[in-house]
Motif scaffolding. Structure first.
Motif, PDB file in Angstrom:
ATOM      1  N   VAL A  42      37.413  48.593  38.688  1.00 44.91           N
ATOM      2  CA  VAL A  42      38.377  49.040  39.693  1.00 44.91           C
ATOM      3  C   VAL A  42      39.734  49.264  39.025  1.00 44.91           C
ATOM      4  N   ARG A  63      40.571  42.240  40.523  1.00 44.14           N
ATOM      5  CA  ARG A  63      41.527  42.938  41.377  1.00 44.14           C
ATOM      6  C   ARG A  63      41.014  42.905  42.816  1.00 44.14           C
ATOM      7  N   ASP A  69      46.553  42.304  41.553  1.00 47.73           N
ATOM      8  CA  ASP A  69      46.138  42.743  40.221  1.00 47.73           C
ATOM      9  C   ASP A  69      46.069  41.525  39.308  1.00 47.73           C
ATOM     10  N   TYR A  87      48.003  44.029  47.671  1.00 50.07           N
ATOM     11  CA  TYR A  87      47.297  44.327  46.420  1.00 50.07           C
ATOM     12  C   TYR A  87      47.389  43.122  45.493  1.00 50.07           C
ATOM     13  N   VAL A 146      42.193  43.888  47.195  1.00 51.13           N
ATOM     14  CA  VAL A 146      43.074  44.536  48.160  1.00 51.13           C
ATOM     15  C   VAL A 146      42.696  44.038  49.543  1.00 51.13           C
ATOM     16  N   LYS A 202      38.265  44.162  37.034  1.00 52.18           N
ATOM     17  CA  LYS A 202      39.265  45.163  36.650  1.00 52.18           C
ATOM     18  C   LYS A 202      38.641  46.306  35.873  1.00 52.18           C
ATOM     19  N   LEU A 217      42.087  51.230  43.353  1.00 53.29           N
ATOM     20  CA  LEU A 217      42.518  50.123  44.204  1.00 53.29           C
ATOM     21  C   LEU A 217      43.350  50.641  45.377  1.00 53.29           C
TER      22      LEU A 217
END
Length: 327
Positions: A293, A267, A259, A257, A269, A290, A298
């Motif tokens: 999501v 963001r 962030d 992940y 993944v 962001k 996420l």
């Protein structure tokens, strides 16, 4: 009994009638020869005529015409009463039983070729051994004769599939790698349906990243056609040791992940794709702003990325132990 395949009844009867035409030997009819030859000719003609009388026309299961030629009635009765071999089929015509051998190109059952099977076992033994091995060692492990083993190994050596070292031990050769590369699926084409599915499900950009020269190269993508979304130009390279992809490719995490670590306001993944040798060869990623999501979404995207990565790994032969991915 034996039979042949003809195209039409007319051709079949023309062929059969030709058997009963007067015979010519050395350009003369049988009556021009001596009495002994005449008796021999008569016997031949009698056999031919008898054979002609046992001929019949029928059609097989594919609709092809067959001219069947049998023996005497008593013999045919014995044949019809005898149990047919396991690999033969029976068809009936006019009360007569004809035995027909199964076609040679039948693919209903596997009939291994001994030489090919031994070759496969030898190559597998060399691969699993992980080191060069001699003829005696391989012969004991595989329980085959040294002579047969030597012939197969030298043949493989001539084609580059194995290499004979100076100490007479054998190891896998470079041509096997060429065959493996030729059989490897194109990751870009393989990944595209999964990327499209991720993009359509979450409305964000899905990416396939492949390590190349110490960087992560964007090899395939699926972007939304409308709305605000991240752009991912093909061929663009990203740092390999950062972001969500770095966590799964370098640090071995099941799901990585990101962030706003690699890019501010973004963001991402990722989940790793593994090959047949368990190597992490690519990353399936989804990236988005962001504002679109949140962290809960996420996590959901991460689970779907892991599922897609596992499916792709199966397609390229990943070991079963790498198929279980925990979120």
């Amino acid at each position: 009994m034996w039979f042949c395949r003809l195209r039409s009844p007319r051709l079949a009867m023309m062929w059969a009638s030709s058997w009963c035409s007067p015979m010519r030997i050395d350009g003369r009819r049988p009556r021009a020869r001596v009495a002994a030859d005449m008796r021999g000719d008569f016997e031949i003609s009698r056999i031919i005529a008898s054979t002609f009388l046992t001929m019949s026309l029928c059609w097989d299961s594919s609709g092809s015409l067959i001219v069947a030629i049998g023996s005497s009635r008593a013999t045919r009765v014995r044949e019809s009463r005898a149990a047919p071999p396991h690999d033969q089929r029976q068809s009936r015509f006019g009360g007569r039983t004809m035995l027909r051998t199964r076609m040679a190109d039948s693919t209903g059952s596997l009939r291994p070729v001994p030489a090919v099977e031994k070759t496969a076992r030898i190559l597998r033994a060399l691969a699993e051994g992980g080191r060069p091995q001699g003829i005696s060692e391989l012969a004991r492990a595989l329980k085959v004769s040294k002579g047969t083993l030597r012939d197969i190994l030298l043949t493989l050596d001539s084609h580059g599939f194995v290499v004979r070292d100076p100490d007479t031990r054998f190891r896998l050769g470079p041509q096997l790698r060429a065959l493996a590369d030729a059989s490897s699926p194109d990751l870009r084409a393989l990944a595209q349906p999964y990327l499209v599915s991720l993009m359509e499900t979450f409305g964000e950009t899905a990416i396939l990243g492949v390590p190349h020269d110490g960087k992560l190269e964007i090899a395939a993508r699926a972007e939304p056609t409308s709305g605000l979304h991240m752009s991912a130009p093909l061929g663009r390279r990203l740092p390999l040791d950062a972001g969500a992809h770095g966590k799964v490719l370098l640090h071995g995490e099941a799901i990585g992940y990101d962030d706003q670590e690699l890019f501010r306001g973004v963001r991402a993944v990722a989940a790793a794709v593994t090959d047949a040798r368990g190597r992490r060869v690519a990353a399936v990623m989804v990236v988005g702003f962001k504002e679109r999501v949140d962290l809960r979404t996420l996590r959901r995207i991460g689970e779907r990325c892991a599922t897609a990565a596992v499916a792709m790994s199966r397609r390229i032969g990943a070991p079963a132990r790498d198929e279980a991915v925990s979120a």
